[in-house]
Design a protein around this motif. Structure first.
Motif: not given
Length: 562
Positions: A342-347
């Motif tokens: 995945s690509n965690f983005n703070g949301t």
């Protein structure tokens, strides 16, 4: 072993094909069903090893799309997988026609044989070159989107990182971010149209070469759909229009009032609260610890599973330069190891990864211990998504581990978006049916059709002068349309099943969990409709299912609203 220690070796394709051909000849001479079973098992293990190498290559390429070694290996698989598939299918033709079939079905399941039959219907040496070209175009599309370097907020962002600004409290920031994303997409519009046009024509030609009038029926068979057709899906879309779209409209109208925005636009859709969306405020490691606490509380089975994922380092979660966008779960067959990317983005979407993708991972981790062959570790895709979406709902009582005082905000937003997603999902599906029923349509005609369908299913999407989207280009962002034709409806069908787990979990948690765990244990040993029957889920195609579910969901939303 840790994932980093899983060894990749390029398969010796000529040797593998020779081995399969020799096995075919030995199978024809098998003296009894046990002999035939052993030969089949050996070939399936060889197939699993080939798949393992392909999966390791794909994962490592997605972690770093600019790694020259794995880029070359991806090209190797794109070029050689059709030859491997040809050899496997010739072997399976012999297996399917065997006098020992009834005995073999008892070992490998009847559904496994049905799956193989469908695979043979959609493969022939006539289309090998087309399959190679299709794979190359899919890779080209993924790399094109991964190339995004969008200057915004003093940073260089990829498409995943731009999602952070969709949750900004500042409306102008949300709009500016959406315009920047559209600006990038428009800069590659001609390439996106060209890739898709080629894909549509390649797929149509493949279907015609194998005797199908259009790609539609062929595409359904490629997805392994054995117990429903485009006719049932069309009826389901009408039910969505009747029972779900009105509820979705009410959700959007209430959202507009809650935010105090009269001229509600597309870039406002992700924003639910005036003081901001629920925020976990955690690092990647902190989120993983929260997830570990959740899975340890949910059941002993999930505790064992998530401990395995952590100990073997089977998750790559953070956004990094050169990393492919999006998220997925896959299975490394030789090691019986799921892998989450995945690509965690703070949301809050970061938390969804640790429930949704982990739901997939839990299912395949469970099924791989019980089923005889990796071909049926996963069910067909619409059933796969039941596990992931339902796990999101099983996490509801534990959301304080992730969001503290924002837990109810998360639940309300999550359920609202699960409902409003369904009209978008069927919009994607009807668009694809149009495309493949009219392969001669120009890129402009496709965009006009998309715009028409948006007005039908998601009329609340107003793009506020972002011309690229207003021209009907939003679908360029949806990778499934390029890489997995007709797949997207699966998410909506699964969501209807997941809603049933949510409703039951609120009434009787033990019964709901046991039902879910039983579904996971069945893996892909049955078809979609058979799986629903096996665990007493209501069929989404039945006219009364959505009609009965939607009022109950609206009641829950009223209870959750903050």
């Amino acid at each position: 072993m840790k994932f980093s220690e899983y060894k990749y070796t390029r398969p010796e394709i000529e040797k593998i094909i020779e081995t399969i051909e020799n096995a075919k000849n030995r199978f024809l001479k098998a003296k009894d069903s046990k002999d035939a079973e052993n030969i089949l098992q050996n070939v399936l293990e060889l197939s699993e090893h080939f798949s393992t190498m392909g999966t390791l290559c794909s994962i490592r390429n997605s972690i770093n799309t600019e790694d020259e070694f794995y880029e070359k290996e991806i090209n190797f698989f794109n070029e050689n997988s059709p030859m491997f598939l040809k050899a496997m299918n010739e072997f399976l033709e012999v297996v399917l026609a065997s006098k020992f079939r009834n005995d073999l079905e008892k070992v490998f399941t009847k559904q496994c044989f049905t799956k193989w039959e469908l695979e043979l219907k959609v493969f022939d040496k006539k289309i090998m070159n087309d399959l190679v070209e299709e794979a190359k175009l899919n890779t080209e599309y993924s790399k094109l989107l991964a190339s995004a370097k969008i200057e915004f907020d003093g940073k260089i962002n990829n498409l995943s990182q731009m999602n952070v600004y969709s949750n900004s409290l500042d409306r102008e920031t949300r709009k500016a971010a959406e315009m920047k994303r559209a600006e990038f997409m428009e800069s590659i519009e001609e390439q996106l149209d060209s890739i898709y046009d080629k894909l549509v024509h390649i797929r149509t030609n493949m279907a015609k070469k194998l005797g199908y009038k259009t790609y539609t029926d062929f595409g359904y068979l490629r997805l392994g759909r054995s117990d429903y057709t485009a006719k049932e899906v069309s009826t389901y879309r009408k039910q969505v229009l009747e029972y779900v779209v009105p509820v979705a409209k009410r959700i959007i109208e209430a959202q507009s009032k809650r935010l105090g925005i009269d001229d509600f636009k597309s870039y406002d859709i992700p924003m639910f609260y005036k003081d901001g969306n629920p925020s976990h405020g955690k690092s990647k490691d902190e989120l993983v610890l929260s997830a570990q606490a959740f899975y340890s509380k949910l059941s002993k089975e999930t505790n064992e599973f998530f401990t395995f994922m952590i100990e073997h380092e089977l998750m790559d979660l953070e956004t990094k330069p050169k990393k492919a966008g999006g998220g997925y779960c896959t299975m490394i067959a030789d090691y019986k190891s799921p892998f989450i990317f995945s690509n965690f983005n703070g949301t809050m979407g970061d938390v969804d990864v640790l429930t949704h993708e982990a739901g997939h991972a839990f299912e395949v981790y469970t099924a791989s211990k019980l089923l005889p062959v990796s071909d049926i570790y996963w069910p067909t895709l619409e059933a796969c998504e039941i596990h992931s979406m339902s796990m999101e709902f099983f996490a509801y009582p534990y959301m304080q581990l992730f969001f503290s005082e924002d837990s109810n905000k998360y639940r309300f937003k999550h359920l609202s978006e699960a409902i409003t997603f369904i009209p978008y999902g069927v919009c994607v599906d009807e668009f694809q049916h149009f495309v493949y029923e009219h392969p001669e349509a120009t890129p402009q005609m496709r965009k006009e059709k998309w715009h028409e369908l948006e007005q039908k299913y998601t009329p609340w999407k107003k793009y506020d002068g972002i011309e690229y989207y207003e021209r009907g280009c939003y679908w360029h962002r949806q990778g499934h349309i390029y890489n997995d034709p007709f797949y997207y409806i699966d998410y909506t069908l699964a969501q209807v099943c997941a809603f049933q787990f949510l409703l039951l979990d609120r009434e009787n948690h033990e019964k709901a969990w046991n039902m879910y765990y039983e579904l996971c244990k069945l893996g892909g040993s049955k078809s979609f409709i058979q799986l629903m029957k096996a665990v007493s889920l209501k069929n989404p195609f039945e006219p009364e299912t959505l009609k009965a579910i939607m009022p109950k969901l609206e009641t829950i939303l009223k209870e959750l609203e903050v």
